[in-house]
Scaffold this active site. Sequence first.
Site, PDB file in Angstrom:
ATOM      1  N   ILE A   1       0.831  -1.202   0.000  1.00  0.00           N
ATOM      2  CA  ILE A   1       0.000   0.000   0.000  1.00  0.00           C
ATOM      3  C   ILE A   1       0.871   1.260   0.000  1.00  0.00           C
ATOM      4  O   ILE A   1       0.635   2.199  -0.763  1.00  0.00           O
ATOM      5  CB  ILE A   1      -0.947   0.000   1.211  1.00  0.00           C
TER       6      ILE A   1
ATOM      7  N   ASP B   1     -10.421  -9.302  10.781  1.00  0.00           N
ATOM      8  CA  ASP B   1     -10.338  -8.033  10.060  1.00  0.00           C
ATOM      9  C   ASP B   1     -11.726  -7.393   9.925  1.00  0.00           C
ATOM     10  O   ASP B   1     -11.891  -6.186  10.117  1.00  0.00           O
ATOM     11  CB  ASP B   1      -9.727  -8.264   8.675  1.00  0.00           C
TER      12      ASP B   1
ATOM     13  N   GLY C   1      -7.421  -4.230  -2.440  1.00  0.00           N
ATOM     14  CA  GLY C   1      -6.398  -3.963  -3.444  1.00  0.00           C
ATOM     15  C   GLY C   1      -5.592  -2.738  -3.084  1.00  0.00           C
ATOM     16  O   GLY C   1      -6.093  -1.773  -2.503  1.00  0.00           O
TER      17      GLY C   1
ATOM     18  N   LYS D   1     -13.384  -3.779  11.609  1.00  0.00           N
ATOM     19  CA  LYS D   1     -14.136  -2.762  10.871  1.00  0.00           C
ATOM     20  C   LYS D   1     -15.498  -2.527  11.515  1.00  0.00           C
ATOM     21  O   LYS D   1     -15.985  -1.388  11.570  1.00  0.00           O
ATOM     22  CB  LYS D   1     -14.297  -3.195   9.412  1.00  0.00           C
TER      23      LYS D   1
ATOM     24  N   LYS E   1      -5.954  -0.309  11.052  1.00  0.00           N
ATOM     25  CA  LYS E   1      -7.167  -0.387  11.884  1.00  0.00           C
ATOM     26  C   LYS E   1      -6.876  -0.569  13.362  1.00  0.00           C
ATOM     27  O   LYS E   1      -7.793  -0.535  14.185  1.00  0.00           O
ATOM     28  CB  LYS E   1      -8.039  -1.558  11.385  1.00  0.00           C
TER      29      LYS E   1
END
Length: 949
Positions: free
Chosen positions: A600, A804, A925, A808, A705
């Site tokens: 990223i 994950d 992505g 969120k 996160k």
Amino acid sequence: MWFTSGALSTFSPAIFIISGTLLLWLRRKMALLTPVSSSYLPRLYSQLAAYDAAVENKSRICLSNASSTFQRSLIYKAGLSSHLEKRESCNFKVSASVTTEVSTPEVSVKLPIVKGDTWAIHKFGGTCVGTAQRIQNVANIVMEDGSERKLVVVSAMSKVTDMMYDLIEKAQSRDDSYELALDAVYEKHKLTAVELLDGDELATFLAALSLDINNLRAMLRAIYIAGHGTESFSAFVAGHGELWSAQILSAVLRKGGIDCTWMDTRDVLIVNPAGSNQVDPDYEESEQRLDNWLLKHPSKVVVATGFIASTPQNIPTTLKRDGSDFSAAIMGALFRARQVTIWTDVDGVYSADPRKVSEAVILNTLSYQEAWEMSYFGANVLHPRTIIPVMQYDIPIIIRNIFNLSAPGTKICRAPVIEVEEKQKLITYVKGFATIDNLALVNVEGTGMAGVPGTASAIFAAVKDVGANVVMISQASSEHSVCFAVPEKEVKAVAKALEARFRQALSAGRLSQVAIIPNCSILAAVGQKMASTPGVSATLFNALAKANINVRAIAQGSSEYNITVVIKREDCVRALRAVHSRFYLSKTSIAVGIIGPGLIGATLLNQLRDQAAILKEKSNIDLRVMGIIGSKKMLLSDMGIDLSKWKELQKEKGEKADLEKFVHHVRGNHFIPNTVLVDCTSSTEVADHYHDWLHTGIHVITPNKKANSGPLDKYLKLRSLQKQSFTHYFYEATVGAGLPIMHTLRDLLQTGDKIIRIEGIFSGTLSYIFNSFVDTRSFSEVVMEAKAAGYTEPDPRDDLAGTDVARKVIILARECGLNLELSDIPVQSLVPDPLKETASVNDFMQQLPSFDSDIATKRQAAEDSGEVLRYVGVVDVKNQKGVVELRRYKKQHPFAQLSGSDNIIAFTTERYNKQPLIVRGPGAGAEVTAGGVFSDLLRLASNLGAPSC
């Protein structure tokens, strides 16, 4: 004052030698500057000889036992007034006379005195005449100027004035090296003259130079013996640098074919001491003397000495520091000149100190008042007093660079200056910013001050008594406190004086304290009528707040020309850059530090590389990546990393990773006020630093996160800090990658909507798996395909475990106001229990097919009912809980119609109750996640002052 022989016996012989040297100077001046006929010259010298003889007779008592050097000197008391009185008694004419063998009365022929806009004034500082080549450049500029008449004011050659003062100090200290220092002064000017002049011009100058040096040598010897020299003597010595540079330049101009003469401004410019190391020009007397001088010297080009003048008693003095500029402005007023051009070594007046703000711009024009304010607050413009003489006659001052003749410079004039910037088409009421460092605040406060007449007067009388300079005053209307700034070196004396003056009031409690706040700086925003323009003050303070700058005191006068704030000295440069950037005088600049140049982070760097130039040109946003840090190495830059080759640079110039050093470097840069750290890792350790970074004024942007889904107390502390400060914390990419999930949720909440339920497919990986898990395909086959395509984490169990998604869900729940811990969210894991502890990823992938039947059965049951399986997270705001699980949805449901790795989130609210608000799009992505981070960077720039697009 003249002394009788009896009175003279009480004075030191050294004084008489010094005075005699001044008289030698006057004799030579009269010979050089007074045009006389051949018959008049013998009379002049005979009168001077008789005058000298009389003086010597008066001094014989004191000098009879002196050395031969003493005996050659003349007696004159520290000034020239008596000589000028003698000059008047000789009835000297200011007009030429014609003499024949037949005795006839003298006839005065007065030529017209020409003043007005045919004259242009040029002033060249010491740097401009610092070498022979630069003096020649000055001569070329003067010769190329098309003005009908020109007055050229010159300073001493570079460093010469300091050398002259050093001579005085050495002589007073009885340091024998003053002799060698004087020889150095002589050699400097001799070599300069030899390089520029020849023939009679060279011989004349060298003769005058030698005479001056000999006179100075005698004077310095006397000071050496006496161990003391008066201020008048110092002024007389210091002024020689201007005399020599004026003579050299005028000779160079004559050599170039220009009819030129030079002026010793001590014959024209009369000033009165004004205290505080200042003088006030006597314009009436100076104008009269100028008229007389012009009658004698009707030249169209005059080279005049800057810095030096005379008192009304004709004692040599100076205009103090920055006096050459002042001389030029005074001469401009006396001549009623068209304009005054100040030649220096910068292109003009900058909007801020370019040493502190690299993108400061040259201002085309300034009003007199704006220039006055900026110079008072430390800008390298002009001394405030330089502007006063020209204002009366609306004479513009032009600041130009002698080393860059193509630059038009800055024009200082009376006309109102409200410019339309060509690029941004914005009216700017703030022209520039200036700072003063090394100040301290003094705060005198107490309830007993309110309504008591004379308190402020007593405060500032005490300050005056210790000779301190008050730079700024701020007083609340309640009169409860008076706050003012003074130079830090004077604050102890001020505090002591105030405590002594108000000892009784302090003891009685009428005054609570005299508080000192050290290490302060002043930041002033200057612009004509800006204070009466709505929003200017708000914008200024908003820019400071967003740069995390605390304002200690404020002063804004009704003159509408400046707003002044006092801040910590350590914040001064950052504050200057922040406000300068905010008022569109430069780009909205942000220093960026990238943490984690993995998939990223590397993608974000590539996006920044491709877009940076466009953002800078079209949106006025300058994003400078000042550092990149990975787990092992980091790359740092002082000006910004070249993103076209950052990987190569990291290999070549990278150093051992040190997060503390990295953060200090990115924030401590020398030209960008705003700093943001972009955390592209999934590290809990890095996330734990967010609070400290925000607390110190560093903005944080992250797709990580861990901070928002970690322990609740840390999250609440972080959000509380964010709300209390002007530091920004953006985390759009933590949920939905590049989708506007967080932004949409905030908009709903801030507009007063109430969230009932949030349900969504938050994992791009699991979205892809269940969108592909159709027909007869096995679950393990689809997982292997997703891993091969790069959709999963290196260990697919990290995705299949559902943690994950749970993070969120927690982030969304907390955004809605639910105080839930991660452990409060029940999570249905898709990893078979026997495989949770499998040692390696390969073992897990090899054993996964043996568990396909369980999930295949669930898929078949769903298909039999016309449904599909989807892995979802749910925030049930109404019941204050959340869940992550595998659910079945009808094939007509929006969740059943996804493709690829898309995410989809449905917001059910009071407004969107019957039909939920749907956000759908790619949710996984590197490209879209980096794009979400990039979007946060642009949102930060917008909040810091970049224009909306």
